[in-house]
Design an enzyme around this catalytic site. Sequence first.
Site, short mmCIF file in Angstrom:
data_model
loop_
_atom_site.label_atom_id
_atom_site.label_comp_id
_atom_site.label_asym_id
_atom_site.label_seq_id
_atom_site.Cartn_x
_atom_site.Cartn_y
_atom_site.Cartn_z
N ASP A 1 0.82 -1.23 0.00
CA ASP A 1 0.00 0.00 0.00
C ASP A 1 0.84 1.27 0.00
O ASP A 1 0.40 2.31 0.48
CB ASP A 1 -0.94 0.05 1.24
CG ASP A 1 -1.73 -1.22 1.40
OD1 ASP A 1 -2.22 -1.72 0.37
OD2 ASP A 1 -1.84 -1.72 2.53
N LYS B 1 2.51 2.32 -5.01
CA LYS B 1 3.31 1.90 -6.17
C LYS B 1 2.59 2.17 -7.49
O LYS B 1 3.21 2.53 -8.48
CB LYS B 1 3.60 0.38 -6.09
CG LYS B 1 4.43 -0.01 -4.91
CD LYS B 1 4.58 -1.51 -4.81
CE LYS B 1 3.35 -2.28 -4.39
NZ LYS B 1 2.85 -2.02 -3.06
P1 IMP Z 1 -2.66 -12.71 1.64
O1 IMP Z 1 -1.69 -12.16 0.65
O2 IMP Z 1 -4.09 -12.45 1.26
O3 IMP Z 1 -2.39 -14.15 1.98
O4 IMP Z 1 -2.46 -11.91 3.03
C1 IMP Z 1 -1.29 -12.07 3.82
C2 IMP Z 1 -0.90 -10.75 4.47
O5 IMP Z 1 -0.47 -9.85 3.45
C3 IMP Z 1 -2.03 -10.04 5.20
O6 IMP Z 1 -1.48 -9.35 6.31
C4 IMP Z 1 -2.55 -9.04 4.19
O7 IMP Z 1 -3.19 -7.93 4.80
C5 IMP Z 1 -1.24 -8.65 3.53
N1 IMP Z 1 -1.42 -8.16 2.15
C6 IMP Z 1 -1.59 -8.89 1.03
N2 IMP Z 1 -1.68 -8.11 -0.04
C7 IMP Z 1 -1.52 -6.85 0.39
C8 IMP Z 1 -1.47 -5.58 -0.28
O8 IMP Z 1 -1.57 -5.46 -1.49
N3 IMP Z 1 -1.28 -4.50 0.54
C9 IMP Z 1 -1.12 -4.61 1.89
N4 IMP Z 1 -1.15 -5.76 2.53
C10 IMP Z 1 -1.35 -6.87 1.80
#
Ligand code: IMP
Length: 431
Positions: free
Chosen positions: A13, A16
């Site tokens: 976040d 980018k």
């Molecule tokens: P997942 O990628 O959905 O498995 O989430 C794993 C962790 O990565 C969690 O803490 C999410 O909030 C974080 N996360 C995944 N994608 C993003 C993103 O694009 N921005 C910020 N946090 C992310």
Amino acid sequence: MPVNVIIGAQWGDEGKGRYTDLLAEQAVGVARYSGGDNAGHTITIGSEIFKLHLLPSGVVQPGKLAVLGNGMVINPAHLLEEIDRLTARGVDLSPTRLKISHAAHLITPVHIALDRAYETARGEGKIGTTLRGIGPAYTDKIARRGLRVEYLLDTASLADRIKTHVDAGNELLTKLFSMEPLDAQRIANEYHEHAQRLHPHITDTSLLLTRHLRQGDLILAEGAQGTLLDIDFGTYPFVTSSAPTTGGVLTGLGISHQYLDRIIGVTKAFQTRVGAGPFPTEAEEAVAARLRGTGANPWDEYGTTTGRPRRCGWLDLVLLRYAVRINGLTELALTKLDVLAGIPELALCVAYAADGQTFDELPLGPANLEPFTAVYETVPGWDEDVTGVRRWQDLPENARRYVDRIGELTGVPVTLISVGPEREQVIRRYA
Ligand code: IMP
């Protein structure tokens, strides 16, 4: 050398998307190399706001090649929704422009159901995933039972592959989690339809990109998530399941290291985090609320993918230096400097402390942040609204000092500074 890389230097976040969109002007194409629709990139052009989850941010620029690389996990239903949404707004996403790697992996309803089931089972220790099925899809990839995008090209065997996958998932869902099984036939039919539409986009994108690179074309590699969410180098286990770092560019696109040139780390002027896990510079709620915003503006600190309020705090330069080292960042691109205006005194975390000792490097990496408290240096803030500033020399002196201090403490130049959400609200420092 023709690959410029945009990498998140924090927990995702960072903004980018806006820099990808800006730097795509010079490139023939933009390629995403990791993650899936867990990402959320917001681009503001005039009164138009584009929210992208799977498509590279460069697609909004006419005529650019848009590549979804082999390192990605792709939910075809969500990709098609995104294609339809953007096509309806006049963005050309025909197969000549949008290319999908045959070796990327597919996300299915099984992965999404398992993501939710594992999160529920973790209880208090939950990761706070985006529930998009990312972790289970990468799990299947590494366990060598995943569904590759190229399977969509062989419609004769697709239904059998999907059924085998759903049957295996149902074993877990019903026996381990006492959930209802998913309907394999329905999913097979849906994926058959997705295959009809996505078929013309599927190709060997490694070959395509390398052909461009060999003729000297500039390609922008667009990272999703951020360094601290990297499966190896992040705040494990509170991470995503892929490699958003520079290493992931090579394995996620199938291109040679010899083409890498600028590696641009994007960082906010402060720190945010979504989901659970340690956050040494997390600010008290009064400051956090000030940094977060009310949610009234699209750029306030609420997740693009999940709408969750983000945790907010002071810029952590120990972690930023770490991101410089892991990624070999050649420069930093700062976002949201404007948000700091009006805060009388700003804090920068310059080191960590534990047991009476001070550390300016992490002894065991970001997965072991718990024992540490942040050591701050404070710098005076500024009151002036900087949203209209376009030249470095027109920034208030204290804003310049703040940015310079970031450069000094990380050892890399801050070359780009954004002062608002619009495409042109950027200061190009050395231009
Ligand atoms: P997942 O990628 O959905 O498995 O989430 C794993 C962790 O990565 C969690 O803490 C999410 O909030 C974080 N996360 C995944 N994608 C993003 C993103 O694009 N921005 C910020 N946090 C992310």
